[in-house]
Design an enzyme around this catalytic site. Structure first.
Site, PDB file in Angstrom:
ATOM      1  N   GLY A 179       2.531 -15.195   0.453  1.00 53.34           N
ATOM      2  CA  GLY A 179       2.521 -14.128  -0.630  1.00 53.34           C
ATOM      3  C   GLY A 179       3.999 -13.786  -1.001  1.00 53.34           C
ATOM      4  O   GLY A 179       5.008 -13.341  -0.305  1.00 53.34           O
ATOM      5  N   ASN A 212       1.799 -19.147  -1.461  1.00 56.82           N
ATOM      6  CA  ASN A 212       1.525 -18.385  -2.374  1.00 56.82           C
ATOM      7  C   ASN A 212       0.309 -18.876  -2.945  1.00 56.82           C
ATOM      8  O   ASN A 212      -0.123 -20.116  -3.252  1.00 56.82           O
ATOM      9  CB  ASN A 212       2.394 -18.216  -3.445  1.00 56.82           C
ATOM     10  CG  ASN A 212       2.126 -16.753  -4.374  1.00 56.82           C
ATOM     11  OD1 ASN A 212       2.391 -15.808  -3.971  1.00 56.82           O
ATOM     12  ND2 ASN A 212       1.666 -17.003  -5.700  1.00 56.82           N
ATOM     13  N   SER A 268       9.939  -0.846   4.179  1.00 55.86           N
ATOM     14  CA  SER A 268      10.403   0.073   3.300  1.00 55.86           C
ATOM     15  C   SER A 268      11.793  -0.426   2.485  1.00 55.86           C
ATOM     16  O   SER A 268      12.522  -0.767   3.437  1.00 55.86           O
ATOM     17  CB  SER A 268      10.380   1.381   3.763  1.00 55.86           C
ATOM     18  OG  SER A 268      11.080   2.508   2.721  1.00 55.86           O
ATOM     19  N   GLY A 294      11.688  -1.313  -0.950  1.00 55.51           N
ATOM     20  CA  GLY A 294      11.640  -1.812  -2.143  1.00 55.51           C
ATOM     21  C   GLY A 294      12.125  -3.300  -2.085  1.00 55.51           C
ATOM     22  O   GLY A 294      12.583  -3.895  -1.364  1.00 55.51           O
ATOM     23  N   HIS A 317       6.068   8.033   6.011  1.00 56.18           N
ATOM     24  CA  HIS A 317       7.255   7.639   5.327  1.00 56.18           C
ATOM     25  C   HIS A 317       6.931   7.835   3.843  1.00 56.18           C
ATOM     26  O   HIS A 317       7.570   8.595   3.051  1.00 56.18           O
ATOM     27  CB  HIS A 317       7.672   6.371   5.437  1.00 56.18           C
ATOM     28  CG  HIS A 317       8.812   5.843   4.626  1.00 56.18           C
ATOM     29  ND1 HIS A 317       8.455   5.514   3.305  1.00 56.18           N
ATOM     30  CD2 HIS A 317      10.257   6.001   4.687  1.00 56.18           C
ATOM     31  CE1 HIS A 317       9.790   5.330   2.756  1.00 56.18           C
ATOM     32  NE2 HIS A 317      10.782   5.667   3.530  1.00 56.18           N
ATOM     33  N   ASN A 318       5.917   7.286   3.431  1.00 57.86           N
ATOM     34  CA  ASN A 318       5.598   7.486   1.943  1.00 57.86           C
ATOM     35  C   ASN A 318       5.045   8.931   1.313  1.00 57.86           C
ATOM     36  O   ASN A 318       5.490   9.362   0.399  1.00 57.86           O
ATOM     37  CB  ASN A 318       4.635   6.366   1.685  1.00 57.86           C
ATOM     38  CG  ASN A 318       5.153   5.002   1.375  1.00 57.86           C
ATOM     39  OD1 ASN A 318       6.130   4.821   2.033  1.00 57.86           O
ATOM     40  ND2 ASN A 318       4.224   4.339   0.497  1.00 57.86           N
ATOM     41  N   GLU A 354       8.246  10.636   1.124  1.00 57.55           N
ATOM     42  CA  GLU A 354       8.720  10.209  -0.097  1.00 57.55           C
ATOM     43  C   GLU A 354       8.025  10.900  -1.411  1.00 57.55           C
ATOM     44  O   GLU A 354       8.885  11.483  -2.217  1.00 57.55           O
ATOM     45  CB  GLU A 354       8.491   8.830  -0.206  1.00 57.55           C
ATOM     46  CG  GLU A 354       9.019   8.068  -1.419  1.00 57.55           C
ATOM     47  CD  GLU A 354       8.319   6.506  -1.509  1.00 57.55           C
ATOM     48  OE1 GLU A 354       8.649   5.893  -0.642  1.00 57.55           O
ATOM     49  OE2 GLU A 354       7.935   5.986  -2.348  1.00 57.55           O
TER      50      GLU A 354
HETATM   51  C1  6PG Z   1       9.061   1.889   0.071  1.00 58.99           C
HETATM   52  C2  6PG Z   1       8.039   2.484  -0.818  1.00 58.99           C
HETATM   53  C3  6PG Z   1       7.141   1.368  -1.567  1.00 58.99           C
HETATM   54  C4  6PG Z   1       6.349   1.746  -2.849  1.00 58.99           C
HETATM   55  C5  6PG Z   1       5.550   2.956  -2.804  1.00 58.99           C
HETATM   56  C6  6PG Z   1       5.525   3.403  -4.033  1.00 58.99           C
HETATM   57  O1  6PG Z   1       9.106   2.575   1.102  1.00 58.99           O
HETATM   58  O2  6PG Z   1       9.527   0.776  -0.183  1.00 58.99           O
HETATM   59  O3  6PG Z   1       7.507   3.559  -0.509  1.00 58.99           O
HETATM   60  O4  6PG Z   1       6.425   1.292  -0.558  1.00 58.99           O
HETATM   61  O5  6PG Z   1       7.476   1.840  -3.882  1.00 58.99           O
HETATM   62  O6  6PG Z   1       4.280   2.409  -2.326  1.00 58.99           O
HETATM   63  O7  6PG Z   1       4.566   4.327  -3.958  1.00 58.99           O
HETATM   64  P1  6PG Z   1       3.658   4.821  -5.286  1.00 58.99           P
HETATM   65  O8  6PG Z   1       3.528   3.756  -6.142  1.00 58.99           O
HETATM   66  O9  6PG Z   1       2.265   5.375  -4.668  1.00 58.99           O
HETATM   67  O10 6PG Z   1       4.425   5.791  -5.627  1.00 58.99           O
END
Ligand code: 6PG
Length: 467
Positions: free
Chosen positions: A9, A32, A127, A129, A185-186, A189
């Site tokens: 991937g 990929n 996590s 990005g 975590h999310n 967020e």
């Molecule tokens: C991270 C982010 C990543 C992503 C989110 C966005 O920790 O790097 O959380 O996983 O940017 O999933 O979530 P949404 O698209 O639901 O806002």
């Protein structure tokens, strides 16, 4: 030469992780589904020495046994399909690590399926990005000790490091725990972003421009609120749209989308019997923001004026954020109890100190609080957080009151405040307990005597002991 790690991937996260590992001296085999994309990726970075694989079988045969493959494929059916296909070419003792934002129960199921084939499976929340994946993400690993022995070194090399030099990665528990912790975590967020947006909305209602708001957030980022989300808020708010020269945020539709991990957090919290109301409100705010027809059905009524004290706003956001983190740990505690994971909350806070999206100056404090007392019933009951409430509670109350009087949405801020109040003052849901017993004979517990009771409401009002 045999490769050391396989990556399947090559979307933005997979490609960045592959580069990250190559830069740490690993020989990385890459695959990929669309071969041309993999080919282009390898061509773009000849210095990284990637081994290009046309098929999953090629990838498997390029790796020494026991093989270690990181799967960075869209969560859900695509991840399952790819891992099932890959497993055909793996041998007992090989390891596949799912690094997507998969739902933890899916990971548990896939883990069992792989186990039946003798293949090791682990779930790893990643996590930070695209940039985090390249420079060092926070990595939340769930899997057996044996799986961690095989790939812990790779993960610890790739991840971010705390200011003290410790890796922002750890084995948190068995399969499922890695993705559960990433999901929470999310959820955190989502709620932090909701609270920031509400404070920003209050400033705009008071008449501040996007640039003025940017300056406020930039200043806050130099103080107690220092953290990644506050930092990027300052940056995003000062960005200008190239086409119109207007503040960038002002040309965007007032709508937030989502991929669903926040929703999973709330559903899981409900299923496990844990409170996460601020996360819930953050999810609902996003849903409502996308209800174009519904929102368009109302004529905007004249907005009452709002005047906001900037230091109140900062303190309100500070306390609200503390409650939001605490909600996250309450959900983790509920899952850890149910599944017997034995999660180490101090360790989780430590691996969130750098690399991840919710990193902030709160995390070392949280890590310290749980280190000092691992069995804290709630983060908010730790002396550090009690002090945060004492110092900022009145400001949060004033800000929520002003927002409500000024018709400014503040569901996350007010929910975090309500959650704290629910934990510290009577609700009083003993009335509900009595009502349930009245209409449904569901029984109740007394505060002054052990046992389970029922009152014969429609007869003589006699109380009977049930057990
Ligand atoms: C991270 C982010 C990543 C992503 C989110 C966005 O920790 O790097 O959380 O996983 O940017 O999933 O979530 P949404 O698209 O639901 O806002």
């Amino acid at each position: 030469m045999k490769s050391c790690v396989g990556i399947i991937g090559l979307g933005s996260m997979g490609a960045s992780l592959a580069r990250n590992l190559a830069r740490h001296g690993y020989k990385v085999s890459v695959y990929n589904r669309t071969f041309e994309k993999a080919e282009e990726f390898v061509k773009e970075a000849p210095e990284e020495g990637f081994a290009l694989c046309r098929t999953l079988e090629d990838l498997a045969s390029s790796l020494p046994a026991p093989r270690v493959v990181l799967s960075v494929i869209t969560a859900g059916a695509p991840t399952r399909a790819a891992i099932e296909e890959l497993s055909k070419y793996l041998a007992p003792g090989d390891l596949v690590v799912d690094c997507a934002n998969s739902f933890y129960k899916d990971s548990m199921d896939l883990g069992k399926e792989m186990e039946e084939k003798g293949i090791l499976f682990a779930d790893c929340g990643v996590s930070g990005g695209k940039m985090g994946a390249l420079m060092g993400p926070s990595m939340m690993f769930g899997g057996s000790e044996k799986a961690w022995e095989l790939c812990g070194g790779v993960i610890k090399d790739a991840c971010a490091k705390t200011k003290g030099g410790e890796p922002c990665a750890a084995r948190l528990g068995p399969v499922g725990s890695g993705h559960f912790v990433k999901m929470v975590h999310n959820g955190i967020e989502y709620a932090l972003m909701g609270a920031i947006a509400e404070i920003y909305g209050l400033f705009r209602r008071e008449g501040f421009s996007a640039e003025e708001c940017s300056q406020i957030f930039k200043k806050w980022d130099e103080g107690d609120l220092h953290g990644y989300l506050i930092e990027i808020t300052g940056k995003v708010l000062s960005h200008r749209d190239a086409k119109t020269q207007k503040p960038f945020v002002d040309v965007l539709k007032d709508e937030a989308r989502m991929n669903g991990t926040g929703t999973w957090t709330v559903l899981s919290a409900m299923e496990l019997g844990a409170g996460a109301p601020s996360v819930g409100e953050a999810v609902f705010e996003r849903i409502v923001s996308s209800e174009e027809d519904l929102r368009g059905a109302f004529k905007p009524s004249p907005a009452p004026e709002i005047s906001l004290d900037s230091s109140d706003a900062m303190q309100a956001l500070y306390l609200s954020s503390a409650v939001i983190y605490s909600e996250g740990f309450d959900v983790l505690e509920a899952a850890s109890k149910k599944y017997g994971w034995g999660l180490d909350y101090s360790q989780i806070a430590r691996i969130w100190e750098e690399g991840c999206i919710i990193r902030s100056d709160f995390l070392p404090k949280i890590s310290e609080a749980f280190k000092h007392d691992p069995s804290l019933p709630s983060l908010l009951s730790s002396p550090i957080f009690e002090k945060i409430e004492e110092e900022n509670g009145q400001a949060l109350r004033r800000v929520v009151a002003r927002a409500v009087l000024g018709a400014a949405p503040c569901a996350v801020l007010s929910s975090s405040l309500s959650y704290f109040d629910e934990l510290t003052h009577p609700l009083p849901l003993n009335l509900l307990a009595a009502q349930r017993d009245y209409f449904g004979a569901h029984g109740y517990e007394r505060a002054d005597e052990p046992g389970f009771f029922h009152t014969e409401w429609e007869e003589d009002g006699r109380e009977v002991r049930r057990e």
